[in-house]
Design a protein around this motif. Structure first.
Motif, PDB file in Angstrom:
ATOM      1  N   ASP A 271       3.862 -22.669 -43.196  1.00  0.00           N
ATOM      2  CA  ASP A 271       3.977 -23.022 -41.768  1.00  0.00           C
ATOM      3  C   ASP A 271       3.126 -22.092 -40.921  1.00  0.00           C
ATOM      4  O   ASP A 271       2.407 -22.529 -40.017  1.00  0.00           O
ATOM      5  N   ASN A 272       3.221 -20.813 -41.218  1.00  0.00           N
ATOM      6  CA  ASN A 272       2.469 -19.820 -40.450  1.00  0.00           C
ATOM      7  C   ASN A 272       0.962 -19.994 -40.640  1.00  0.00           C
ATOM      8  O   ASN A 272       0.182 -19.942 -39.678  1.00  0.00           O
ATOM      9  N   LEU A 273       0.544 -20.226 -41.885  1.00  0.00           N
ATOM     10  CA  LEU A 273      -0.888 -20.430 -42.169  1.00  0.00           C
ATOM     11  C   LEU A 273      -1.417 -21.673 -41.447  1.00  0.00           C
ATOM     12  O   LEU A 273      -2.548 -21.688 -40.947  1.00  0.00           O
ATOM     13  N   THR A 274      -0.566 -22.698 -41.371  1.00  0.00           N
ATOM     14  CA  THR A 274      -0.968 -23.927 -40.677  1.00  0.00           C
ATOM     15  C   THR A 274      -1.115 -23.670 -39.174  1.00  0.00           C
ATOM     16  O   THR A 274      -2.071 -24.128 -38.545  1.00  0.00           O
TER      17      THR A 274
ATOM     18  N   ASP B  51     -13.194 -20.705 -40.941  1.00  0.00           N
ATOM     19  CA  ASP B  51     -12.083 -19.771 -41.098  1.00  0.00           C
ATOM     20  C   ASP B  51     -10.756 -20.544 -41.075  1.00  0.00           C
ATOM     21  O   ASP B  51      -9.853 -20.287 -41.871  1.00  0.00           O
ATOM     22  N   ALA B  52     -10.672 -21.514 -40.170  1.00  0.00           N
ATOM     23  CA  ALA B  52      -9.471 -22.358 -40.075  1.00  0.00           C
ATOM     24  C   ALA B  52      -9.255 -23.122 -41.380  1.00  0.00           C
ATOM     25  O   ALA B  52      -8.139 -23.187 -41.905  1.00  0.00           O
ATOM     26  N   ILE B  53     -10.343 -23.696 -41.923  1.00  0.00           N
ATOM     27  CA  ILE B  53     -10.257 -24.452 -43.179  1.00  0.00           C
ATOM     28  C   ILE B  53      -9.733 -23.551 -44.297  1.00  0.00           C
ATOM     29  O   ILE B  53      -8.862 -23.942 -45.081  1.00  0.00           O
ATOM     30  N   SER B  54     -10.225 -22.323 -44.329  1.00  0.00           N
ATOM     31  CA  SER B  54      -9.794 -21.367 -45.348  1.00  0.00           C
ATOM     32  C   SER B  54      -8.279 -21.090 -45.243  1.00  0.00           C
ATOM     33  O   SER B  54      -7.557 -21.078 -46.240  1.00  0.00           O
ATOM     34  N   LYS B  55      -7.784 -20.895 -44.013  1.00  0.00           N
ATOM     35  CA  LYS B  55      -6.341 -20.641 -43.802  1.00  0.00           C
ATOM     36  C   LYS B  55      -5.513 -21.875 -44.196  1.00  0.00           C
ATOM     37  O   LYS B  55      -4.456 -21.765 -44.808  1.00  0.00           O
ATOM     38  N   LEU B  56      -6.008 -23.051 -43.826  1.00  0.00           N
ATOM     39  CA  LEU B  56      -5.278 -24.289 -44.128  1.00  0.00           C
ATOM     40  C   LEU B  56      -5.258 -24.569 -45.632  1.00  0.00           C
ATOM     41  O   LEU B  56      -4.257 -25.061 -46.164  1.00  0.00           O
ATOM     42  N   GLU B  57      -6.344 -24.224 -46.314  1.00  0.00           N
ATOM     43  CA  GLU B  57      -6.365 -24.391 -47.777  1.00  0.00           C
ATOM     44  C   GLU B  57      -5.380 -23.437 -48.441  1.00  0.00           C
ATOM     45  O   GLU B  57      -4.736 -23.790 -49.430  1.00  0.00           O
ATOM     46  N   GLU B  58      -5.254 -22.233 -47.870  1.00  0.00           N
ATOM     47  CA  GLU B  58      -4.241 -21.280 -48.372  1.00  0.00           C
ATOM     48  C   GLU B  58      -2.839 -21.874 -48.196  1.00  0.00           C
ATOM     49  O   GLU B  58      -1.983 -21.742 -49.070  1.00  0.00           O
ATOM     50  N   ALA B  59      -2.625 -22.508 -47.053  1.00  0.00           N
ATOM     51  CA  ALA B  59      -1.315 -23.134 -46.776  1.00  0.00           C
ATOM     52  C   ALA B  59      -1.019 -24.230 -47.798  1.00  0.00           C
ATOM     53  O   ALA B  59       0.111 -24.356 -48.280  1.00  0.00           O
TER      54      ALA B  59
END
Length: 203
Positions: free
Chosen positions: A32-35, A59-67
């Motif tokens: 949730d936080n990563l999203t 950078d956003a794509i990287s965080k969302l892929e982590e999520a």
């Protein structure tokens, strides 16, 4: 959007980004936080110049892929990734390269619809994704892309100086970018409901 509400919006999402970054230090696998972090970065990318905007979207794509790694069927993350790839595609002048990002976006939107079939926003996203390559061609043909992302109020000033024929394309541009900005904004403030979100820019 007036300058004051634009400034409020930037402050709001910058706060959301910092909050998510602090939460990540405590729990790096909170999907949730990563999203939220990815959503805030996407929203902030709208206010940058093109190179910085692209960097922020990646950078956003990287965080969302982590999520997604933490929660593979999380529909709001899938949907956010669709938005991120759509935004990236619109900032890419080369049609063939942009097409790859549009295809990725469509796949994520499809997965989001599969994960949450009743969600009207996801369905709408999938519909818009089908029209996106055509809009991309129209926008880049008239050189609107750089104004649309990160140019802020100057984009509307430039629009006023152009003829009626170009105004049609300009309205098209604001339709698609207005939709993306509103869409990522919705996700970015999930979990920050107590804060005040300025209204979306008038079309």
């Amino acid at each position: 959007m007036d300058m004051e509400s634009e400034f409020d919006r930037i402050l709001f999402f910058e706060h959301a980004r910092k909050t998510a970054e602090a939460a990540y230090a405590k729990n790096p696998i909170d999907a949730d936080n990563l999203t939220r972090w990815g959503g805030a970065l996407l929203e902030l990318s709208q206010f940058q110049n093109v190179p910085d905007s692209k960097k922020m979207i990646l950078d956003a794509i990287s965080k969302l892929e982590e999520a997604l790694e933490a929660s593979p069927s999380k529909h709001d993350t899938l949907w956010c990734l669709g938005n991120a790839h759509t935004s990236h595609a619109f900032l890419t002048p080369d049609q063939d390269e942009a097409k790859v990002y549009f295809e990725k976006a469509a796949q994520y939107f499809e997965q989001a619809v599969e994960a949450d079939p009743q969600n009207e926003l996801y369905k709408k996203s999938l519909e818009v994704a089908a029209k996106a390559p055509e809009l991309h061609m129209e926008i880049h043909k008239h050189g609107f892309a750089q104004q649309a992302m990160g140019a802020g109020p100057s984009a509307s000033t430039t629009t006023k100086q152009q003829g009626t024929k170009k105004k049609k394309s300009s309205d098209l541009k604001y339709d698609i970018f207005g939709w993306i900005i509103l869409a990522v904004g919705i996700v970015a403030w999930v979990g920050f409901a107590k804060s005040h979100l300025p209204p979306p820019p008038p079309r």
